[in-house]
Design an enzyme around this catalytic site. Structure first.
Site, short mmCIF file in Angstrom:
data_model
loop_
_atom_site.label_atom_id
_atom_site.label_comp_id
_atom_site.label_asym_id
_atom_site.label_seq_id
_atom_site.Cartn_x
_atom_site.Cartn_y
_atom_site.Cartn_z
N HIS A 90 74.88 -29.78 54.02
CA HIS A 90 75.02 -29.47 55.45
C HIS A 90 74.98 -30.72 56.32
CE1 HIS A 90 75.15 -26.76 58.81
NE2 HIS A 90 73.99 -27.13 59.29
N SER A 146 76.81 -26.63 62.91
CA SER A 146 75.78 -25.64 62.62
C SER A 146 75.68 -24.64 63.78
CB SER A 146 74.44 -26.36 62.36
OG SER A 146 73.48 -25.50 61.83
N ASP A 192 77.87 -26.27 51.24
CA ASP A 192 77.06 -26.10 52.44
C ASP A 192 76.62 -24.65 52.57
OD1 ASP A 192 75.91 -26.06 54.93
OD2 ASP A 192 77.59 -27.00 55.98
#
Length: 544
Positions: free
Chosen positions: A516, A359, A423
């Protein structure tokens, strides 16, 4: 267009150094929620103090001006004021509906689109600032509850202990056995036994495990690195963000001395679920104009990520900085990590290193070599084995991507960007004519069956495509079903807990958010990466 969470009030030169003059900067601290709603629909923006831009003053161009065909709101001639005020509510309601519909029809025009993006970006940042402390408090209590349940035999075991009046184990938040919310979703910390040094998937395997471990506290990280992985723990760091005026960037470094050459791993922490500061960093969509400091052809990068990496307030990216002394040691991520790596390679001139992250951590990992290149750190660049990112957002424009691709090829640095399924994070910020963010290099894409492929870009690149809506729901249903069957099909190592199953259920409503999870990235590397490397070795051996 550019949006920024903050501006340096003490040093006006900072904006000339760091932020592009061609784009505007926004200051959420200087606007109220009421003003935001006024800004969205009122035509005149000259009074909005939270919009700062040099180019608008210089060129006298207003990107918020509507085209001539924009519908007039209400005629403000003096002789009509009394008539309008005397009209019944029904008349005012008809006017409201008509204008609202016309605004929607104008949504694709740039002026209203600009306003809408500014509105959403600043509104969410204001909201995050408002709920920062209660969000952190609630998150810490929720994490503690998950840890208590885990240490006491889950919910059933906890209830049984309460009924028997037995002692409840309550862990310390800084203890080596305490898990973050991310860690509670996947407690596997052992490196896969079947992957050895020299395997094509070795670096990816150690990178995804390091990215997952980066969310834990220092004691936990040190225990896993030294006791489980049998490697040298170099340090865990809380780095200073000069713009948020607090330590908001975390990373840790360790060295695998059991292989030849020795491998140093730098792992950046991503966006924590209950950390409002990290979310504000993600939403700071200002452009950092690299061409001003690195020369023509380097493009522009996401300013929020640059600030988190260690951009110096008022100076940008000087080659060297003086360490500030005070009650709080204000170490900036890039400069401190660069110093540590140089110390490591002075002791072992044959060592190699990788940088990784999930991320936000992935964004910092890919920007780190860009600043090394700016400072002409050729010795470090030639020792960089690769950059491994998982669920990484876009970090710059097309020109920046071209610069990075050329630089990676020049120094033979591998760039492996992993994306799992739908995602949402790798599909943000938008790749369109308004925001202009773009990925570069190839993408290692895994589907819900953990079957991988190498593609130029992930499908449904901006996520909110209407034609993909039902496809995403269908895939989310498949992922939920997989939660109940994967342990039986693979092994108990892949068994999913009740919390992750609940997140999968949320994914039915918001497909892409549950995708995610680092668990899916870890599973992808464990189950599908060998096949990807065997089929696409020519694309992945050095760089893509």
């Amino acid at each position: 267009m550019v949006m920024s969470a903050e501006e340096d009030h003490h040093s006006p030169d900072c904006d000339n150094t760091c932020l592009s003059d061609e784009y505007m900067r926004l200051e959420p601290n200087e606007v109220t929620f009421i003003d935001l709603f006024k800004f969205l629909f009122l035509k005149d923006n000259k009074k909005w103090e939270f919009i700062k831009t040099e180019s608008l003053k210089k060129d006298k161009i207003n990107p918020f001006d509507y085209p001539n065909e924009e519908p007039k709101f209400i005629d403000h001639k003096e002789n009509n004021k009394k008539k309008q005020s005397s009209k019944p509510f029904e008349y005012r309601w008809i006017v409201f509906v008509c204008i609202f519909i016309q605004k929607l029809l104008l949504f694709d025009s740039k002026p209203f689109k600009y306003r809408w993006i500014v509105f959403v970006c600043i509104f969410i940042q204001k909201l995050l600032q408002f709920v920062s402390k209660p969000l952190s408090w609630a998150g810490s209590k929720f994490e503690m509850w998950l840890n208590i349940c885990s240490r006491n035999g889950n919910i059933s075991g906890l209830l049984l202990k309460l009924l028997r009046w037995e002692i409840i184990e309550i862990p310390e938040t800084d203890s080596e056995n305490y898990f973050s919310f991310i860690g509670c979703l996947d407690k596997r910390m052992e490196l896969p036994n079947h992957i050895k040094h020299g395997d094509p998937t070795y670096y990816s395997s150690i990178a995804v495990m390091a990215s997952k471990l980066s969310y834990e506290n220092q004691s936990h990280v040190k225990k896993i690195v030294t006791d489980f992985w049998k490697m040298e723990f170099k340090g865990f760091y809380d780095f200073w963000n000069d713009y948020q005026d607090k330590p908001t960037t975390q990373a840790f470094i360790f060295i695998n001395k059991n292989v030849e050459p020795e491998l140093t791993v730098v792992a950046f922490r991503g966006t924590e679920t209950f950390d409002a500061d990290a979310w504000c960093t993600d939403l700071d969509l200002s452009w950092f104009d690299l061409e001003k400091i690195m020369g023509k052809g380097t493009g522009k990068a996401h300013c929020g990520f640059m600030k988190a990496l260690g951009a110096k307030k008022g100076q940008g990216w000087p080659e060297n900085i003086e360490e500030e002394k005070g009650e709080v040691l204000k170490k900036l991520a890039y400069y401190e990590i660069r110093k540590i790596l140089k110390e490591v390679f002075r002791e072992n001139d044959k060592g190699r290193f990788i940088v990784t992250g999930h991320s936000l951590g992935g964004a910092l990992a890919v920007l780190f070599p860009a600043i090394l290149s700016h400072h002409n750190e050729k010795d470090l660049l030639k020792r960089m084995e690769g950059v491994y990112t998982f669920g990484q957002p876009r970090v710059g424009d097309e020109e920046f991507g071209n610069f990075m691709t050329k630089m990676f090829r020049e120094h033979e640095i591998g760039y492996h960007r992993f994306v799992y399924g739908n995602d949402i994070v790798p599909r943000l910020p938008y790749d369109d004519t308004t925001l202009m963010f773009k990925h570069f290099g190839s993408c290692i894409l895994f589907d819900s069956s953990y079957i991988g492929d190498v593609v130029d870009d992930e499908p449904n690149k901006n996520y909110f495509s209407r034609k993909w809506f039902w496809k995403k729901i269908k895939i989310a249903c498949k992922e939920l079903k997989r939660s109940f069957t994967i342990a039986r099909e693979k092994s108990d190592d892949y068994k999913e807990g009740w919390m992750l199953m609940f997140i999968r259920m949320v994914g039915l409503v918001c497909p892409g958010f549950s995708a995610h999870s680092l668990r899916d990235y870890d599973n992808s590397v464990r189950l599908g990466l060998d096949d990807v490397f065997s089929r696409h070795k020519h694309k992945l051996c050095h760089y893509n």
